[in-house]
Design an enzyme around this catalytic site. Structure first.
Site, PDB file in Angstrom:
ATOM      1  CE  LYS A  77      66.072 -75.378  18.866  1.00 47.34           C
ATOM      2  NZ  LYS A  77      65.050 -74.353  18.543  1.00 47.34           N
ATOM      3  N   GLY A 230      63.679 -61.500  15.675  1.00 50.33           N
ATOM      4  CA  GLY A 230      64.251 -62.135  14.494  1.00 50.33           C
ATOM      5  C   GLY A 230      65.767 -62.233  14.441  1.00 50.33           C
TER       6      GLY A 230
END
Length: 331
Positions: A77, A230
């Site tokens: 990616k 996160g």
């Protein structure tokens, strides 16, 4: 030229706009759960992450890649974070594309839009952790953070368990409306609360970009499962180190957890060691028992690995081809 292949080679393209219709949350969940198990068994591995500041548009750009021998998936990616996209161009700040390659020949096979995919695979990871680590009787879900990713997290969690209530906190409480709407659409009541009331939650998902601990150890009750989604960079931190010291810590990949994930701070302070951090894939495959008591605090450090993106992209390509929706280019 003897021995050289001259067969027609096809590139399958699945653009960003198609993915919402092609990728179900269940398919994302299944792909992530399967690749976590492959990682724990040694059948799949992530390659070192490349990440750099461009020195242009304040952007961060990089690559995540890996190879899943069990799933036959190889790729990367490419993308990152452009902080001015929304205000200047009306685009989301996170931009990425996934490329898949044939593991046998190295030829490129597919190109898949990576933006929605990233949001859905991140949400799938936390819901995989809830399935395997939360108490069976968990009824109240706590949400910390109300940014772009949070609604995906909430939907995935509400689909994996029958929560009876959602409580939420955000630094700017006026932004909690999106979470309230998701909860309402899924028939679950929502209440905005101060952090101190997170003690009422049986499962807590934190999805912020904080560099200072938000969730403290005394905000978490015994028996809670916490999914920290996160922290994916050196310096980021969502929860107090004391929470990791009293929790059983699981992660997607130990090397990332201890270097760029939530565990980086507790390890640098000597509160836990790398051997205290376990792969969730071991729980999925049954080689680790997972939760061992109803009052144990479990914590999943979701750092985000390239293999998640590749597994989900592979399922998208298969769905697109099966439905005749993919663009196929002769190379």
């Amino acid at each position: 030229m003897g021995g050289m292949q001259t067969d027609a080679h096809k590139l399958t393209i699945v653009p960003e706009g198609m993915i919402a219709d092609l990728l179900t949350r269940q398919a994302a969940f299944d792909a992530v759960e399967k690749v976590f198990a492959s990682m724990a068994s040694g059948e799949a591995r992530n390659f070192p992450v490349v990440r750099a500041a461009l020195g242009h548009e304040d952007a961060l750009y990089g690559f995540k890649g890996g190879f899943d021998r069990a799933g036959g998936v190889l790729g990367l990616k490419a993308g990152g974070y452009w902080p001015h996209n929304l205000e200047r161009r009306g685009l989301i700040n996170h931009q990425s594309t996934v490329l898949l390659f044939d593991p046998d020949s190295g030829r490129v096979n597919a190109m898949v839009g990576g933006n929605l995919l990233t949001a859905l695979r991140t949400a799938a990871a936390s819901s995989v952790s809830i399935k395997h680590l939360a108490r069976d009787d968990a009824k109240t879900l706590g949400m910390i953070g109300a940014g772009h990713q949070s609604a995906f997290q909430l939907r995935a969690a509400l689909e994996i368990r029958d929560f009876e209530k959602v409580i939420g906190w955000n630094l700017h409480p006026d932004k909690l409306g999106s979470l309230a709407q998701v909860a309402k659409s899924m028939g679950v009541p929502f209440e905005a609360v101060p952090l101190e009331r997170m003690t009422e939650a049986d499962v807590i998902i934190s999805i912020t970009s904080s560099f200072n601990a938000v969730l403290m150890a005394d905000h978490v009750s015994p028996g809670t499962h916490v999914a920290c989604m996160g922290t994916d960079t050196i310096g980021k931190q969502e929860v107090e180190v004391a929470l990791l010291a009293k929790a059983s810590v699981f992660t997607d990949e130990v090397a990332q957890s201890v270097s760029i994930g939530e565990a980086q701070h507790a390890i640098s302070m000597g509160l836990i060691t790398e051997t205290d951090v376990k792969q969730i894939g071991a729980v999925i495959s049954g080689s680790h028992v997972g939760r061992q008591s109803d009052d144990e605090i479990t914590l999943f450090d979701g750092t985000g690995v390239g293999l998640q993106d590749l597994a989900v992209a592979d399922s998208i390509v298969k769905a697109a081809v099966a439905q005749g929706l993919a663009t196929v280019v002769q190379l």
